[in-house]
Scaffold this motif. Structure first.
Motif, mmCIF file in Angstrom:
data_model
loop_
_atom_site.group_PDB
_atom_site.id
_atom_site.type_symbol
_atom_site.label_atom_id
_atom_site.label_comp_id
_atom_site.label_asym_id
_atom_site.label_seq_id
_atom_site.Cartn_x
_atom_site.Cartn_y
_atom_site.Cartn_z
ATOM 1 N N VAL A 29 0.847 -1.197 0.000
ATOM 2 C CA VAL A 29 0.000 0.000 0.000
ATOM 3 C C VAL A 29 0.883 1.248 0.000
ATOM 4 C CG1 VAL A 29 -1.727 1.308 1.318
ATOM 5 C CG2 VAL A 29 -1.935 -1.179 1.107
ATOM 6 N N LEU A 30 1.999 1.169 0.724
ATOM 7 C CA LEU A 30 3.012 2.223 0.687
ATOM 8 C C LEU A 30 4.230 1.673 -0.034
ATOM 9 C CD1 LEU A 30 2.932 3.601 4.356
ATOM 10 C CD2 LEU A 30 1.754 4.505 2.349
ATOM 11 N N GLU A 31 4.884 2.537 -0.800
ATOM 12 C CA GLU A 31 6.127 2.141 -1.447
ATOM 13 C C GLU A 31 7.204 3.164 -1.111
ATOM 14 O OE1 GLU A 31 5.615 2.008 -5.674
ATOM 15 O OE2 GLU A 31 5.136 4.142 -5.830
ATOM 16 N N VAL A 32 8.439 2.714 -1.132
ATOM 17 C CA VAL A 32 9.553 3.607 -0.845
ATOM 18 C C VAL A 32 9.799 4.463 -2.085
ATOM 19 C CG1 VAL A 32 11.994 3.754 -0.251
ATOM 20 C CG2 VAL A 32 10.552 1.981 0.792
ATOM 21 N N ALA A 33 9.676 5.775 -1.920
ATOM 22 C CA ALA A 33 9.901 6.713 -3.016
ATOM 23 C C ALA A 33 11.347 7.174 -3.051
ATOM 24 C CB ALA A 33 8.973 7.927 -2.861
ATOM 25 N N ASP A 34 12.001 7.165 -1.866
ATOM 26 C CA ASP A 34 13.365 7.667 -1.765
ATOM 27 C C ASP A 34 13.964 7.193 -0.451
ATOM 28 O OD1 ASP A 34 15.626 9.259 -2.486
ATOM 29 O OD2 ASP A 34 14.919 10.862 -1.167
ATOM 30 N N GLU A 35 15.259 7.013 -0.431
ATOM 31 C CA GLU A 35 15.979 6.675 0.802
ATOM 32 C C GLU A 35 17.171 7.602 0.933
ATOM 33 O OE1 GLU A 35 15.219 1.899 1.378
ATOM 34 O OE2 GLU A 35 17.086 2.540 0.439
ATOM 35 N N GLN A 36 17.422 8.051 2.172
ATOM 36 C CA GLN A 36 18.557 8.919 2.441
ATOM 37 C C GLN A 36 19.219 8.483 3.737
ATOM 38 O OE1 GLN A 36 17.163 12.933 2.709
ATOM 39 N NE2 GLN A 36 16.309 12.957 0.662
ATOM 40 N N ARG A 37 20.532 8.629 3.800
ATOM 41 C CA ARG A 37 21.245 8.361 5.050
ATOM 42 C C ARG A 37 21.164 9.618 5.906
ATOM 43 N NH1 ARG A 37 22.894 4.042 6.801
ATOM 44 N NH2 ARG A 37 23.809 2.447 5.519
ATOM 45 N N VAL A 38 20.663 9.457 7.127
ATOM 46 C CA VAL A 38 20.563 10.566 8.074
ATOM 47 C C VAL A 38 21.146 10.089 9.392
ATOM 48 C CG1 VAL A 38 19.003 12.133 9.296
ATOM 49 C CG2 VAL A 38 18.495 11.468 6.937
ATOM 50 N N HIS A 39 22.247 10.695 9.802
ATOM 51 C CA HIS A 39 22.912 10.337 11.064
ATOM 52 C C HIS A 39 23.168 8.830 11.157
ATOM 53 C CE1 HIS A 39 22.157 14.422 12.274
ATOM 54 N NE2 HIS A 39 20.861 14.254 12.154
ATOM 55 N N ALA B 174 21.608 6.363 9.839
ATOM 56 C CA ALA B 174 20.438 5.501 9.630
ATOM 57 C C ALA B 174 19.830 5.804 8.265
ATOM 58 C CB ALA B 174 19.395 5.732 10.720
ATOM 59 N N VAL B 175 19.105 4.848 7.726
ATOM 60 C CA VAL B 175 18.426 5.050 6.450
ATOM 61 C C VAL B 175 17.025 5.600 6.730
ATOM 62 C CG1 VAL B 175 17.511 3.931 4.380
ATOM 63 C CG2 VAL B 175 19.710 3.197 5.325
ATOM 64 N N GLU B 176 16.757 6.761 6.143
ATOM 65 C CA GLU B 176 15.432 7.374 6.280
ATOM 66 C C GLU B 176 14.677 7.139 4.971
ATOM 67 O OE1 GLU B 176 14.125 11.480 8.132
ATOM 68 O OE2 GLU B 176 14.923 11.755 6.102
ATOM 69 N N ARG B 177 13.515 6.502 5.084
ATOM 70 C CA ARG B 177 12.716 6.186 3.900
ATOM 71 C C ARG B 177 11.580 7.195 3.744
ATOM 72 N NH1 ARG B 177 14.036 1.194 6.098
ATOM 73 N NH2 ARG B 177 15.237 -0.070 4.645
ATOM 74 N N HIS B 178 11.399 7.658 2.530
ATOM 75 C CA HIS B 178 10.261 8.497 2.176
ATOM 76 C C HIS B 178 9.271 7.592 1.457
ATOM 77 C CE1 HIS B 178 12.055 12.554 2.901
ATOM 78 N NE2 HIS B 178 13.135 11.773 2.943
ATOM 79 N N TYR B 179 8.061 7.533 1.992
ATOM 80 C CA TYR B 179 7.034 6.650 1.439
ATOM 81 C C TYR B 179 6.051 7.431 0.587
ATOM 82 C CZ TYR B 179 8.607 3.114 4.762
ATOM 83 O OH TYR B 179 9.352 2.207 5.458
ATOM 84 N N ARG B 180 5.466 6.699 -0.353
ATOM 85 C CA ARG B 180 4.416 7.228 -1.229
ATOM 86 C C ARG B 180 3.274 6.215 -1.216
ATOM 87 N NH1 ARG B 180 7.255 8.589 -5.923
ATOM 88 N NH2 ARG B 180 7.855 6.422 -6.081
ATOM 89 N N LEU B 181 2.059 6.717 -1.272
ATOM 90 C CA LEU B 181 0.865 5.867 -1.285
ATOM 91 C C LEU B 181 0.628 5.317 -2.678
ATOM 92 C CD1 LEU B 181 -1.638 4.965 0.432
ATOM 93 C CD2 LEU B 181 -2.807 6.967 -0.480
ATOM 94 N N ARG B 182 0.337 4.036 -2.745
ATOM 95 C CA ARG B 182 -0.094 3.427 -4.008
ATOM 96 C C ARG B 182 -1.615 3.381 -3.955
ATOM 97 N NH1 ARG B 182 2.599 -2.005 -4.923
ATOM 98 N NH2 ARG B 182 1.546 -1.772 -6.926
ATOM 99 N N ARG B 183 -2.237 4.417 -4.463
ATOM 100 C CA ARG B 183 -3.682 4.635 -4.336
ATOM 101 C C ARG B 183 -4.503 3.426 -4.811
ATOM 102 N NH1 ARG B 183 -6.652 7.266 -1.060
ATOM 103 N NH2 ARG B 183 -8.654 7.761 -1.915
ATOM 104 N N GLU B 184 -4.042 2.771 -5.870
ATOM 105 C CA GLU B 184 -4.788 1.632 -6.411
ATOM 106 C C GLU B 184 -4.850 0.467 -5.425
ATOM 107 O OE1 GLU B 184 -0.510 0.773 -7.498
ATOM 108 O OE2 GLU B 184 -1.766 2.564 -7.419
ATOM 109 N N ARG B 185 -3.968 0.464 -4.447
ATOM 110 C CA ARG B 185 -3.948 -0.612 -3.443
ATOM 111 C C ARG B 185 -4.827 -0.289 -2.227
ATOM 112 N NH1 ARG B 185 -1.221 -5.333 -4.590
ATOM 113 N NH2 ARG B 185 -0.826 -5.429 -2.387
ATOM 114 N N THR B 186 -5.486 0.880 -2.242
ATOM 115 C CA THR B 186 -6.308 1.299 -1.095
ATOM 116 C C THR B 186 -7.796 1.116 -1.342
ATOM 117 O OG1 THR B 186 -6.499 3.603 -1.812
ATOM 118 C CG2 THR B 186 -4.587 3.032 -0.446
#
Length: 178
Positions: A54-64, A66-78
């Motif tokens: 339902v959520l997919e990873v749109a982007d990942e960044q290293r922050v301190h 740790a890996v910080e994931r930015h999620y995006r909604l897959r509307r068709e799965r809702t």
């Protein structure tokens, strides 16, 4: 976990609402948007929604470190489609409605608790009305509302736009034929 069980949970429903409209957010940002929900609960439900697609990873960044994931909604799965809704028991519908109302109440309380909340200026509305309709008239009304709502569903975040939660509920208030 099937789609019905996955989506008809108040916290997961609120996460879906918070992610709609083309937004990408981190779990930390979701925690800030849902201040009344414990952070561990938000993280757990984001994990379940991501695992289910339902959520997919749109982007990942290293922050301190740790890996910080930015999620995006897959509307068709809702979407709980007509077949899934038809296979739901009366108790499933009761549970689903209760989850939707709990999520709606929590969202409304979060709005009211914000600094500067002004229901009048924000054109907040919560109205109910009874309409005498045949099945055909009800279908026509739902189709017209769907068309109006779909015409705005593709709007992306932009200056001057803010997200508005719109809920529709249709059910007969008494047995037909009375």
């Amino acid at each position: 976990m099937d789609t019905v069980d996955l989506l008809l949970h108040p916290v997961r429903l609120r996460i879906v609402h918070a992610m709609s409209g083309g937004r990408t957010q981190t779990t930390s940002e979701l925690c800030a948007r849902l201040p009344d929900v414990p952070k561990t609960t938000v993280y757990r439900h984001v994990g379940l929604l991501a695992e289910a697609g339902v959520l997919e990873v749109a982007d990942e960044q290293r922050v301190h470190g740790a890996v910080e994931r930015h999620y995006r909604l897959r509307r068709e799965r809702t979407v709980i489609d007509a077949d899934a809704a038809a296979s739901m028991s009366v108790d499933d519908h009761r549970q689903g409605f209760a989850a939707a109302m709990a999520a709606l109440l929590a969202e409304f309380n979060t709005y009211l608790d914000r600094d500067g909340a002004d229901p009048s200026a924000d054109i907040v509305g919560y109205r109910q009305g009874t309409y005498w309709l045949t099945r055909e008239e009800l279908t026509e009304l739902i189709d017209a509302l769907r068309e109006v709502l779909l015409s705005k569903a593709g709007n992306a975040p932009a200056p001057g736009r803010s997200p508005h939660l719109i809920s529709t509920v249709f059910f007969p208030s008494e047995r037909s034929g009375h």
